[in-house]
Motif scaffolding. Structure first.
Motif, PDB file in Angstrom:
ATOM      1  N   ILE A 181      16.500  14.644   4.343  1.00  0.00           N
ATOM      2  CA  ILE A 181      16.833  13.199   3.662  1.00  0.00           C
ATOM      3  C   ILE A 181      17.752  13.466   2.484  1.00  0.00           C
ATOM      4  CG2 ILE A 181      16.155  11.370   2.164  1.00  0.00           C
ATOM      5  CD1 ILE A 181      13.398  11.311   4.012  1.00  0.00           C
ATOM      6  N   ILE A 226      11.274  17.123   6.002  1.00  0.00           N
ATOM      7  CA  ILE A 226      11.814  16.151   6.153  1.00  0.00           C
ATOM      8  C   ILE A 226      12.557  15.572   4.723  1.00  0.00           C
ATOM      9  CG2 ILE A 226      11.109  13.546   6.161  1.00  0.00           C
ATOM     10  CD1 ILE A 226       8.820  14.434   8.060  1.00  0.00           C
ATOM     11  N   GLY A 257      11.960   5.044   2.357  1.00  0.00           N
ATOM     12  CA  GLY A 257      10.517   4.729   3.021  1.00  0.00           C
ATOM     13  C   GLY A 257       9.833   3.878   2.678  1.00  0.00           C
ATOM     14  N   ALA A 258       9.351   2.821   3.435  1.00  0.00           N
ATOM     15  CA  ALA A 258       8.660   1.616   3.410  1.00  0.00           C
ATOM     16  C   ALA A 258       7.199   1.678   3.350  1.00  0.00           C
ATOM     17  CB  ALA A 258       9.394   0.341   3.913  1.00  0.00           C
ATOM     18  N   GLY A 259       6.519   2.791   3.327  1.00  0.00           N
ATOM     19  CA  GLY A 259       5.006   3.087   3.322  1.00  0.00           C
ATOM     20  C   GLY A 259       4.616   2.177   2.234  1.00  0.00           C
ATOM     21  N   GLN A 260       3.014   2.669   1.801  1.00  0.00           N
ATOM     22  CA  GLN A 260       2.241   2.155   0.775  1.00  0.00           C
ATOM     23  C   GLN A 260       3.016   2.606  -0.602  1.00  0.00           C
ATOM     24  OE1 GLN A 260      -1.601   3.362   0.502  1.00  0.00           O
ATOM     25  NE2 GLN A 260      -1.212   5.665   1.016  1.00  0.00           N
ATOM     26  N   MET A 261       3.576   3.683  -0.840  1.00  0.00           N
ATOM     27  CA  MET A 261       4.354   3.854  -2.012  1.00  0.00           C
ATOM     28  C   MET A 261       5.667   3.501  -2.121  1.00  0.00           C
ATOM     29  SD  MET A 261       2.054   5.390  -3.700  1.00  0.00           S
ATOM     30  CE  MET A 261       3.104   5.861  -5.231  1.00  0.00           C
ATOM     31  N   GLY A 262       6.392   3.415  -1.164  1.00  0.00           N
ATOM     32  CA  GLY A 262       7.803   3.064  -1.120  1.00  0.00           C
ATOM     33  C   GLY A 262       7.702   1.308  -1.427  1.00  0.00           C
ATOM     34  N   GLN A 307      14.702   1.228   2.309  1.00  0.00           N
ATOM     35  CA  GLN A 307      14.943   1.730   3.893  1.00  0.00           C
ATOM     36  C   GLN A 307      13.972   2.400   4.640  1.00  0.00           C
ATOM     37  OE1 GLN A 307      15.599   5.190   4.786  1.00  0.00           O
ATOM     38  NE2 GLN A 307      16.883   4.834   6.499  1.00  0.00           N
ATOM     39  N   ASP A 308      14.031   2.352   5.749  1.00  0.00           N
ATOM     40  CA  ASP A 308      12.894   2.986   6.499  1.00  0.00           C
ATOM     41  C   ASP A 308      13.514   3.203   7.860  1.00  0.00           C
ATOM     42  OD1 ASP A 308      10.413   4.209   7.999  1.00  0.00           O
ATOM     43  OD2 ASP A 308       9.469   3.259   6.245  1.00  0.00           O
ATOM     44  N   HIS A 361       7.415  10.271 -10.232  1.00  0.00           N
ATOM     45  CA  HIS A 361       6.127  10.281  -9.504  1.00  0.00           C
ATOM     46  C   HIS A 361       5.233   8.946  -9.840  1.00  0.00           C
ATOM     47  CE1 HIS A 361       2.076  12.512  -8.088  1.00  0.00           C
ATOM     48  NE2 HIS A 361       2.490  11.546  -7.369  1.00  0.00           N
ATOM     49  N   ARG A 380       6.323  -4.280   7.790  1.00  0.00           N
ATOM     50  CA  ARG A 380       5.195  -4.034   7.468  1.00  0.00           C
ATOM     51  C   ARG A 380       5.262  -3.846   5.829  1.00  0.00           C
ATOM     52  NH1 ARG A 380       3.100   1.762   9.027  1.00  0.00           N
ATOM     53  NH2 ARG A 380       5.071   2.013   7.401  1.00  0.00           N
ATOM     54  N   GLU A 429       5.226  13.490   2.609  1.00  0.00           N
ATOM     55  CA  GLU A 429       5.151  14.653   1.946  1.00  0.00           C
ATOM     56  C   GLU A 429       5.495  15.746   2.873  1.00  0.00           C
ATOM     57  OE1 GLU A 429       5.321  14.383  -1.153  1.00  0.00           O
ATOM     58  OE2 GLU A 429       4.071  16.130  -2.092  1.00  0.00           O
ATOM     59  N   ILE A 459      -5.265   7.085  -0.639  1.00  0.00           N
ATOM     60  CA  ILE A 459      -4.269   7.909  -0.805  1.00  0.00           C
ATOM     61  C   ILE A 459      -3.717   8.352   0.486  1.00  0.00           C
ATOM     62  CG2 ILE A 459      -3.361  10.325  -1.497  1.00  0.00           C
ATOM     63  CD1 ILE A 459      -5.363  10.082  -3.981  1.00  0.00           C
TER      64      ILE A 459
HETATM   65  N1  NDP Z   1      -0.375   7.855  -0.934  1.00  0.00           N
HETATM   66  C1  NDP Z   1      -0.459   8.109  -2.393  1.00  0.00           C
HETATM   67  O1  NDP Z   1      -1.223   7.859  -3.049  1.00  0.00           O
HETATM   68  C2  NDP Z   1       0.794   8.820  -2.979  1.00  0.00           C
HETATM   69  C3  NDP Z   1       1.975   9.229  -2.471  1.00  0.00           C
HETATM   70  N2  NDP Z   1       2.913   9.951  -2.987  1.00  0.00           N
HETATM   71  C4  NDP Z   1       3.944  10.335  -2.153  1.00  0.00           C
HETATM   72  O2  NDP Z   1       4.967   9.222  -1.788  1.00  0.00           O
HETATM   73  C5  NDP Z   1       5.318   9.660  -0.712  1.00  0.00           C
HETATM   74  C6  NDP Z   1       5.030   8.456   0.536  1.00  0.00           C
HETATM   75  O3  NDP Z   1       3.604   8.335   0.507  1.00  0.00           O
HETATM   76  P1  NDP Z   1       3.049   7.123   1.193  1.00  0.00           P
HETATM   77  O4  NDP Z   1       3.606   5.837   0.897  1.00  0.00           O
HETATM   78  O5  NDP Z   1       1.627   7.219   0.972  1.00  0.00           O
HETATM   79  O6  NDP Z   1       3.275   7.354   2.822  1.00  0.00           O
HETATM   80  P2  NDP Z   1       3.249   6.540   4.106  1.00  0.00           P
HETATM   81  O7  NDP Z   1       2.909   7.388   5.266  1.00  0.00           O
HETATM   82  O8  NDP Z   1       2.451   5.189   3.488  1.00  0.00           O
HETATM   83  O9  NDP Z   1       4.741   6.129   3.917  1.00  0.00           O
HETATM   84  C7  NDP Z   1       5.817   6.938   4.266  1.00  0.00           C
HETATM   85  C8  NDP Z   1       6.828   6.194   4.985  1.00  0.00           C
HETATM   86  O10 NDP Z   1       8.135   6.968   4.976  1.00  0.00           O
HETATM   87  C9  NDP Z   1       8.638   6.783   6.283  1.00  0.00           C
HETATM   88  N3  NDP Z   1       9.331   7.975   6.718  1.00  0.00           N
HETATM   89  C10 NDP Z   1       8.988   8.917   7.219  1.00  0.00           C
HETATM   90  N4  NDP Z   1      10.275   9.536   7.497  1.00  0.00           N
HETATM   91  C11 NDP Z   1      11.463   9.160   7.043  1.00  0.00           C
HETATM   92  C12 NDP Z   1      12.773   9.002   7.071  1.00  0.00           C
HETATM   93  N5  NDP Z   1      13.293  10.322   7.465  1.00  0.00           N
HETATM   94  N6  NDP Z   1      13.315   8.064   6.322  1.00  0.00           N
HETATM   95  C13 NDP Z   1      13.015   7.278   5.925  1.00  0.00           C
HETATM   96  N7  NDP Z   1      11.825   6.902   5.890  1.00  0.00           N
HETATM   97  C14 NDP Z   1      10.827   7.790   6.601  1.00  0.00           C
HETATM   98  C15 NDP Z   1       7.491   6.716   7.269  1.00  0.00           C
HETATM   99  O11 NDP Z   1       7.614   6.272   8.630  1.00  0.00           O
HETATM  100  P3  NDP Z   1       6.587   6.922   9.674  1.00  0.00           P
HETATM  101  O12 NDP Z   1       5.466   5.896   9.734  1.00  0.00           O
HETATM  102  O13 NDP Z   1       7.407   6.811  10.881  1.00  0.00           O
HETATM  103  O14 NDP Z   1       6.353   8.465   9.325  1.00  0.00           O
HETATM  104  C16 NDP Z   1       6.644   5.648   6.441  1.00  0.00           C
HETATM  105  O15 NDP Z   1       6.853   4.345   6.682  1.00  0.00           O
HETATM  106  C17 NDP Z   1       4.812  11.191  -0.341  1.00  0.00           C
HETATM  107  O16 NDP Z   1       5.882  12.000  -0.657  1.00  0.00           O
HETATM  108  C18 NDP Z   1       3.667  11.133  -1.056  1.00  0.00           C
HETATM  109  O17 NDP Z   1       3.192  12.487  -1.038  1.00  0.00           O
HETATM  110  C19 NDP Z   1       2.966   9.756  -4.206  1.00  0.00           C
HETATM  111  C20 NDP Z   1       2.105   9.269  -5.079  1.00  0.00           C
HETATM  112  C21 NDP Z   1       0.740   8.620  -4.456  1.00  0.00           C
END
Ligand code: NDP
Ligand code: CAA
Length: 283
Positions: A100, A96, A10-15, A32-33, A140, A41, A92, A235
């Motif tokens: 994984i 899913i 997961g390459a979102g804000q946390m990853g 990986q994403d 966490h 991004r 979350e 968040i």
């Molecule tokens: N936001 C926060 O403040 C915090 C969040 N967390 C936890 O961290 C985790 C991620 O949150 P956050 O980074 O905010 O979320 P984001 O939505 O920013 O990022 C999640 C990323 O994971 C990708 N993804 C979804 N499904 C898969 C998969 N099967 N394989 C690989 N990548 C996948 C998403 O892609 P797509 O866009 O396609 O869905 C997206 O790029 C959650 O469990 C959250 O509860 C923990 C601490 C703080």
């Protein structure tokens, strides 16, 4: 247990933040994403964060380049076959995350630790979908990862002591502070934080005050660095709703009932800062 090679799912804000701090601490990291655009991004966010350090003369351009070189973006989950630890930071959602973890359990070598950055979901339940529950653990991180010092470490029912120790050691190498907590919904951080955010949303829903006023009260009155509604937007409102649902279902207590306004915003696609609109509007 020696950890050298890390994979972040997961390459979102946390990853992206977790991948950044691991690479900064000298680990080789596969990020990986599902799609290349999400990786681009995530790598873009990391580049911007590191460039800020270069601009402030806290890091040289060569050091930045060396950190970037330790990061390998990938859309292929099979990369899990090469690593010592996997830190999952996808959305979350139990279904899913379970899928994984099932896949990772098949692909990763027997010694590999499977950690999750879940905000609230039961570690024991995630571990149960694998054949190595002793190697599954909650790690966490807090948002924004490069800035926040805490890593809440959560043992599942079967987590081995040596796995806990390896995660504690790694947390310290990342220059963060580990705090051990037990596996209950929301752990400590979100069991305390999220009902406050949910209550702040209720005050807006019931017309007690505007979002700006609620945030001012908590910032100026309680010295919080961000007001609760700004923090909720930061968040992600989808993540806040998932966490409230985990607390509500997990404890079966209506004091955790998610505010209908939070549900409405998430249904509208108002997910906060990441979607451009939540309680506030973003450029
Ligand atoms: N936001 C926060 O403040 C915090 C969040 N967390 C936890 O961290 C985790 C991620 O949150 P956050 O980074 O905010 O979320 P984001 O939505 O920013 O990022 C999640 C990323 O994971 C990708 N993804 C979804 N499904 C898969 C998969 N099967 N394989 C690989 N990548 C996948 C998403 O892609 P797509 O866009 O396609 O869905 C997206 O790029 C959650 O469990 C959250 O509860 C923990 C601490 C703080
Ligand atoms: C939901 C969960 O499961 C768990 C959670 O994560 S809950 C959320 C936990 N996080 C919080 O509560 C954050 C609360 N907010 C804060 O602490 C602060 O507002 C903040 C640290 C985010 C910003 O601090 P600030 O003083 O208002 O702003 P600012 O001066 O711009 O930034 C301070 C530093 O953080 C850095 N920073 C700010 N936002 C950043 C980001 N998104 N990524 C990386 N670095 C960031 C800045 O570059 C600056 O660094 P230096 O001091 O080294 O120059």
């Amino acid at each position: 247990m020696s950890i050298q090679k890390v994979m972040v799912i997961g390459a979102g804000q946390m990853g992206s933040g977790i991948a950044q701090v691991c690479a900064m601490a000298g680990f080789d990291v596969i990020l990986q994403d599902l799609k290349q655009e999400f990786l681009d991004r995530g790598m873009g966010i990391i580049d911007k964060n590191l460039q800020r350090q270069v601009d402030k003369d806290r890091m040289t351009s060569d050091e930045k380049a060396a950190i970037i070189a330790r990061l390998q973006p990938s859309t292929d989950i099979q990369s899990a076959s090469e690593v010592d630890i996997i830190i999952e930071a996808a959305v979350e959602n139990m279904e899913i995350k379970s899928n994984i973890f099932k896949q990772l359990d098949e692909i990763a070598p027997a010694h590999t630790i499977l950690a999750t950055n879940t905000s609230s979901l039961p570690i024991t339940e995630i571990a149960a979908v694998t054949k190595r529950p002793e190697k599954v653990i909650g790690m966490h991180f807090m948002n924004p990862v490069p800035v926040m010092k805490l890593v809440e470490i959560i043992r599942g029912l079967a987590t081995a002591d040596e796995v806990y120790q390896a995660i504690e050691d790694m947390t310290k190498k990342l220059n963060k502070v580990p705090v051990e907590v037990n596996d209950f919904p929301g752990f400590v951080s979100n069991r305390v934080l999220m009902p406050m955010i949910n209550e702040a949303i209720y005050t807006v829903y019931e017309g007690v005050a505007t979002p700006e006023a609620v945030d001012e009260v908590m910032k100026l009155g309680m010295n919080h660095p961000m007001g609760p509604l700004t923090l909720a937007d930061f968040i992600g409102l989808d993540t806040c709703l998932y966490i409230m649902e985990v607390l509500h279902t997990g404890f079966g207590d209506d004091k955790y009932r998610p505010c209908p306004l939070l549900r409405k915003y998430v249904k509208a696609g108002w997910l906060g800062k990441k979607s451009g609109r939540g309680f506030y509007k973003y450029e």
